[in-house]
Design a protein around this motif. Structure first.
Motif, mmCIF file in Angstrom:
data_model
loop_
_atom_site.group_PDB
_atom_site.id
_atom_site.type_symbol
_atom_site.label_atom_id
_atom_site.label_comp_id
_atom_site.label_asym_id
_atom_site.label_seq_id
_atom_site.Cartn_x
_atom_site.Cartn_y
_atom_site.Cartn_z
ATOM 1 N N ALA A 187 0.930 -4.125 -7.727
ATOM 2 C CA ALA A 187 0.352 -3.525 -8.938
ATOM 3 C C ALA A 187 -0.319 -2.193 -8.640
ATOM 4 O O ALA A 187 -0.322 -1.286 -9.486
ATOM 5 N N PHE A 188 -0.871 -2.060 -7.437
ATOM 6 C CA PHE A 188 -1.523 -0.809 -7.047
ATOM 7 C C PHE A 188 -0.543 0.205 -6.475
ATOM 8 O O PHE A 188 -0.943 1.256 -5.990
ATOM 9 N N GLY A 189 0.746 -0.130 -6.506
ATOM 10 C CA GLY A 189 1.766 0.828 -6.091
ATOM 11 C C GLY A 189 1.992 0.915 -4.602
ATOM 12 O O GLY A 189 2.459 1.958 -4.112
ATOM 13 N N SER A 190 1.690 -0.128 -3.867
ATOM 14 C CA SER A 190 1.898 -0.106 -2.418
ATOM 15 C C SER A 190 3.389 -0.101 -2.106
ATOM 16 O O SER A 190 4.181 -0.803 -2.743
ATOM 17 N N THR A 191 3.766 0.675 -1.119
ATOM 18 C CA THR A 191 5.144 0.664 -0.644
ATOM 19 C C THR A 191 5.360 -0.595 0.194
ATOM 20 O O THR A 191 4.392 -1.220 0.647
ATOM 21 N N PRO A 192 6.611 -1.001 0.432
ATOM 22 C CA PRO A 192 6.855 -2.183 1.268
ATOM 23 C C PRO A 192 6.213 -2.086 2.648
ATOM 24 O O PRO A 192 5.696 -3.078 3.164
#
Length: 278
Positions: A187-192
């Motif tokens: 949800a916070f836009g973290s990449t893999p």
């Protein structure tokens, strides 16, 4: 009517011959690097006076664990020195450390990939089952075929025997990370990669360390078997004692292995406890 035998043995030997023919230079390079690393580490450990090495190991044990582990390390290694197995114990330690590092270096990435892909996990799991149930002596045959005799096939066999726990527990540790935390990271836009290194791996460290502990113990359990194909160390003394039916000598050599096993086990267990507290 006689049912024809399935030529599994012939197929395996054909694959072995093809691999040896087409990857000969690669196998020679592996033999040179691994053999040189193990022998170099053994020579380094035996270069310094044993009392200096014992003191260093005791300090490391104190920093990792508690004073009781440090005292046991001090007394245990002094006993090994007194019994006359110091040089061979350092050779065994070198083999175990290199085999463990290779197993960890391969096992952790494979475990991570299995955690990210159910299809890969379904492929890898039967292979790990096969590796863990196949008698360890069978690993010596391809090891000798690829690397001749000596310390390198011992490392090769140890890696095959010891790598499954690291793969399994790395996979398990990452999969046990709570889903709500993973969803929050998404949800916070973290990449893999950010999610892996900042969330999943830190939370999975205790489980991964437990797998590493088992890998080190399994590597150490291979020392006697490895001695059958020319790997030097305490296993050679145990094997010689068995062949000559010298119970006392075998007990002394086995005691050196036990001391080494307890030291490595307690150190890695305390690393697991520290990672859980962290």
């Amino acid at each position: 009517m006689t049912i024809p035998k399935i030529p599994i043995g012939s197929w395996v030997e054909s694959v072995e011959g093809w691999f040896d023919t087409n990857f000969g230079p690669v196998l020679d390079a592996i033999k040179f690097v691994v053999g040189g690393t193990v022998n170099g580490l053994a020579e380094l450990l035996n270069f310094f006076h044993p009392l200096i090495v014992i003191l260093v190991f005791s300090i490391v044990a104190y920093l990792i664990g508690r004073w009781r582990i440090a005292v046991f390390t001090l007394l245990g290694l002094l006993l090994v020195l007194n019994l006359g197995y110091w040089e061979h114990t350092m050779q065994t330690l070198s083999l175990v450390l290199i085999a463990s590092f290779i197993s960890i270096g391969l096992g952790v990435p494979i475990g991570i990939l299995c955690a990210r892909s159910m299809k890969l996990q379904n492929v890898v799991t039967p292979v790990l089952d096969f590796m863990q149930t196949m008698p360890a002596f069978v690993y010596l045959l391809p090891a000798i075929a690829f690397f001749s005799i000596g310390v390198v096939p011992g490392v090769f066999a140890s890696v095959i025997f010891a790598i499954p726990p690291t793969i399994r527990l790395t996979n398990l540790g990452i999969r046990q990370v709570p889903e709500d935390l993973v969803e929050a990271a998404d949800a916070f836009g973290s990449t893999p990669m950010q999610k892996l290194f900042k969330l999943q791996l830190p939370l999975a460290v205790p489980t991964i360390m437990a797998g590493i502990n088992q890998t080190i113990m399994l590597s150490l359990s291979m020392v006697v078997i490895s001695s059958m194909i020319g790997a030097q160390g305490v296993g050679t003394d145990v094997l010689r004692a068995v062949n000559q039916v010298k119970t006392g000598v075998g007990f002394e050599a086995g005691l050196a292995v036990v001391v080494l096993a307890i030291i490595l086990d307690r150190m890695t267990q305390n690393l697991v406890k520290k990672s859980k507290r962290g």
